[in-house]
Design a protein around this motif. Sequence first.
Motif, PDB file in Angstrom:
ATOM      1  N   LYS A 154       0.819  -1.215   0.000  1.00  0.00           N
ATOM      2  CA  LYS A 154       0.000   0.000   0.000  1.00  0.00           C
ATOM      3  C   LYS A 154       0.849   1.259   0.000  1.00  0.00           C
ATOM      4  CE  LYS A 154      -3.698  -2.455   0.163  1.00  0.00           C
ATOM      5  NZ  LYS A 154      -4.478  -2.656  -1.045  1.00  0.00           N
ATOM      6  N   LYS A 155       1.996   1.209   0.689  1.00  0.00           N
ATOM      7  CA  LYS A 155       2.829   2.400   0.779  1.00  0.00           C
ATOM      8  C   LYS A 155       4.202   1.994   1.291  1.00  0.00           C
ATOM      9  CE  LYS A 155       2.455   7.171   2.378  1.00  0.00           C
ATOM     10  NZ  LYS A 155       1.612   8.120   3.113  1.00  0.00           N
ATOM     11  N   SER A 156       5.203   2.803   0.965  1.00  0.00           N
ATOM     12  CA  SER A 156       6.535   2.598   1.529  1.00  0.00           C
ATOM     13  C   SER A 156       7.046   3.941   2.037  1.00  0.00           C
ATOM     14  CB  SER A 156       7.490   1.991   0.504  1.00  0.00           C
ATOM     15  OG  SER A 156       7.635   2.848  -0.597  1.00  0.00           O
ATOM     16  N   TYR A 157       7.953   3.874   3.000  1.00  0.00           N
ATOM     17  CA  TYR A 157       8.468   5.061   3.674  1.00  0.00           C
ATOM     18  C   TYR A 157       9.986   4.905   3.779  1.00  0.00           C
ATOM     19  CZ  TYR A 157       3.708   4.427   5.537  1.00  0.00           C
ATOM     20  OH  TYR A 157       2.368   4.174   5.686  1.00  0.00           O
ATOM     21  N   LEU A 158      10.724   5.870   3.271  1.00  0.00           N
ATOM     22  CA  LEU A 158      12.178   5.867   3.404  1.00  0.00           C
ATOM     23  C   LEU A 158      12.554   6.908   4.447  1.00  0.00           C
ATOM     24  CD1 LEU A 158      14.992   4.931   2.531  1.00  0.00           C
ATOM     25  CD2 LEU A 158      14.908   6.650   0.715  1.00  0.00           C
ATOM     26  N   GLY A 159      13.354   6.514   5.412  1.00  0.00           N
ATOM     27  CA  GLY A 159      13.759   7.414   6.479  1.00  0.00           C
ATOM     28  C   GLY A 159      12.910   7.205   7.724  1.00  0.00           C
ATOM     29  N   ARG A 160      13.189   8.019   8.726  1.00  0.00           N
ATOM     30  CA  ARG A 160      12.487   7.897  10.004  1.00  0.00           C
ATOM     31  C   ARG A 160      10.993   8.093   9.800  1.00  0.00           C
ATOM     32  NH1 ARG A 160      10.623   9.285  14.752  1.00  0.00           N
ATOM     33  NH2 ARG A 160      11.709   8.832  16.693  1.00  0.00           N
ATOM     34  N   LEU A 161      10.218   7.195  10.365  1.00  0.00           N
ATOM     35  CA  LEU A 161       8.765   7.245  10.220  1.00  0.00           C
ATOM     36  C   LEU A 161       8.170   8.450  10.924  1.00  0.00           C
ATOM     37  CD1 LEU A 161       7.793   3.529  10.827  1.00  0.00           C
ATOM     38  CD2 LEU A 161       7.325   4.843   8.766  1.00  0.00           C
ATOM     39  N   LYS A 162       7.113   8.959  10.329  1.00  0.00           N
ATOM     40  CA  LYS A 162       6.237   9.921  10.990  1.00  0.00           C
ATOM     41  C   LYS A 162       5.046   9.097  11.447  1.00  0.00           C
ATOM     42  CE  LYS A 162       7.809  13.632   8.079  1.00  0.00           C
ATOM     43  NZ  LYS A 162       8.059  13.560   6.671  1.00  0.00           N
ATOM     44  N   LEU A 163       4.979   8.828  12.750  1.00  0.00           N
ATOM     45  CA  LEU A 163       3.974   7.903  13.270  1.00  0.00           C
ATOM     46  C   LEU A 163       2.556   8.367  13.014  1.00  0.00           C
ATOM     47  CD1 LEU A 163       4.158   5.110  14.821  1.00  0.00           C
ATOM     48  CD2 LEU A 163       6.309   6.246  14.441  1.00  0.00           C
ATOM     49  N   ASP A 164       2.306   9.667  12.980  1.00  0.00           N
ATOM     50  CA  ASP A 164       0.951  10.151  12.685  1.00  0.00           C
ATOM     51  C   ASP A 164       0.535   9.737  11.270  1.00  0.00           C
ATOM     52  OD1 ASP A 164       0.756  11.297  15.180  1.00  0.00           O
ATOM     53  OD2 ASP A 164       1.274  13.318  14.491  1.00  0.00           O
ATOM     54  N   GLU A 165       1.469   9.844  10.338  1.00  0.00           N
ATOM     55  CA  GLU A 165       1.191   9.438   8.959  1.00  0.00           C
ATOM     56  C   GLU A 165       0.940   7.935   8.892  1.00  0.00           C
ATOM     57  OE1 GLU A 165       3.365   9.467   4.554  1.00  0.00           O
ATOM     58  OE2 GLU A 165       4.434  10.283   6.285  1.00  0.00           O
ATOM     59  N   LEU A 166       1.757   7.141   9.574  1.00  0.00           N
ATOM     60  CA  LEU A 166       1.574   5.695   9.576  1.00  0.00           C
ATOM     61  C   LEU A 166       0.231   5.327  10.200  1.00  0.00           C
ATOM     62  CD1 LEU A 166       2.570   2.828   9.046  1.00  0.00           C
ATOM     63  CD2 LEU A 166       3.816   2.948  11.227  1.00  0.00           C
ATOM     64  N   ARG A 167      -0.144   5.971  11.288  1.00  0.00           N
ATOM     65  CA  ARG A 167      -1.446   5.711  11.923  1.00  0.00           C
ATOM     66  C   ARG A 167      -2.594   5.993  10.956  1.00  0.00           C
ATOM     67  NH1 ARG A 167      -1.187   5.165  17.545  1.00  0.00           N
ATOM     68  NH2 ARG A 167       0.783   5.866  18.428  1.00  0.00           N
ATOM     69  N   ARG A 168      -2.511   7.120  10.245  1.00  0.00           N
ATOM     70  CA  ARG A 168      -3.560   7.443   9.259  1.00  0.00           C
ATOM     71  C   ARG A 168      -3.619   6.380   8.168  1.00  0.00           C
ATOM     72  NH1 ARG A 168      -1.504  12.610  10.018  1.00  0.00           N
ATOM     73  NH2 ARG A 168      -0.296  12.495   8.092  1.00  0.00           N
ATOM     74  N   ASP A 169      -2.450   5.942   7.706  1.00  0.00           N
ATOM     75  CA  ASP A 169      -2.415   4.927   6.659  1.00  0.00           C
ATOM     76  C   ASP A 169      -2.975   3.598   7.162  1.00  0.00           C
ATOM     77  OD1 ASP A 169      -1.309   6.805   4.940  1.00  0.00           O
ATOM     78  OD2 ASP A 169       0.750   6.178   5.347  1.00  0.00           O
ATOM     79  N   LEU A 170      -2.701   3.251   8.406  1.00  0.00           N
ATOM     80  CA  LEU A 170      -3.273   2.030   8.975  1.00  0.00           C
ATOM     81  C   LEU A 170      -4.780   2.140   9.140  1.00  0.00           C
ATOM     82  CD1 LEU A 170      -0.553   1.191  11.659  1.00  0.00           C
ATOM     83  CD2 LEU A 170      -1.197  -0.247   9.706  1.00  0.00           C
ATOM     84  N   GLN A 171      -5.290   3.314   9.505  1.00  0.00           N
ATOM     85  CA  GLN A 171      -6.735   3.499   9.649  1.00  0.00           C
ATOM     86  C   GLN A 171      -7.449   3.301   8.307  1.00  0.00           C
ATOM     87  OE1 GLN A 171      -7.162   7.370  11.447  1.00  0.00           O
ATOM     88  NE2 GLN A 171      -7.142   6.522  13.523  1.00  0.00           N
ATOM     89  N   LYS A 172      -6.796   3.689   7.226  1.00  0.00           N
ATOM     90  CA  LYS A 172      -7.395   3.501   5.906  1.00  0.00           C
ATOM     91  C   LYS A 172      -7.569   2.025   5.578  1.00  0.00           C
ATOM     92  CE  LYS A 172      -5.301   7.692   4.042  1.00  0.00           C
ATOM     93  NZ  LYS A 172      -4.241   8.192   3.143  1.00  0.00           N
ATOM     94  N   LEU A 173      -6.772   1.179   6.217  1.00  0.00           N
ATOM     95  CA  LEU A 173      -6.855  -0.265   5.969  1.00  0.00           C
ATOM     96  C   LEU A 173      -7.868  -0.962   6.859  1.00  0.00           C
ATOM     97  CD1 LEU A 173      -3.061  -1.129   5.617  1.00  0.00           C
ATOM     98  CD2 LEU A 173      -4.710  -0.577   3.816  1.00  0.00           C
ATOM     99  N   SER A 174      -8.433  -0.248   7.832  1.00  0.00           N
ATOM    100  CA  SER A 174      -9.388  -0.862   8.771  1.00  0.00           C
ATOM    101  C   SER A 174     -10.679  -1.240   8.092  1.00  0.00           C
ATOM    102  CB  SER A 174      -9.733   0.075   9.918  1.00  0.00           C
ATOM    103  OG  SER A 174      -8.598   0.566  10.522  1.00  0.00           O
TER     104      SER A 174
END
Length: 174
Positions: A154-174
């Motif tokens: 669904k997505k990839s992230y290079l570098g230190r994660l921004k947890l707010d962005e990851l949380r939003r992306d996980l919510q889209k998968l709910s």
Amino acid sequence: MKKNTLAFLFVGLLFAGGGALLASRHTEPAAAADSAVANLYAQSMPDPKGQQQALAGLKGKAVVVNFWATWCVPCVDEMPELSALHQELDKNRFEIIGIGIDSPTNIAQFSEKYRIGYPLYVAGMTGTELSRQFGNKAGGLPYTVLIGRDGTVKKSYLGRLKLDELRRDLQKLS
């Protein structure tokens, strides 16, 4: 009039061919990343204690795959946040795993010292190739991939994660 029609037809064919070329290039990385998911799920990797763990059990869950190394400062910095997120997630639907691109000894020592709250696996240098299969052409760390329950990236992230962005992306998968 015929010349104008032929010119428009020629330009239209050029645009259609260009669009088809761009579309084929755009879908190739997705197909390659999806085959990387199949490759990941087909593997067994040792945990920090040296016990082989089959990754096939991840199928059917949304999975955050975090490629990291003990010597990578941003990798280590984001691990407490990933551990906290892991505690919040429904383990029947979501999983976070860390794939260490480092020696078994370094990862074992790190694991004992820091007690990371999500599963860690030792891939060694083969982890670099696996991360490249997921689209990490630069080979940079940390590199994180979000895989949907359907087994597609669904997505990839290079570098230190921004947890707010990851949380939003996980919510889209709910």
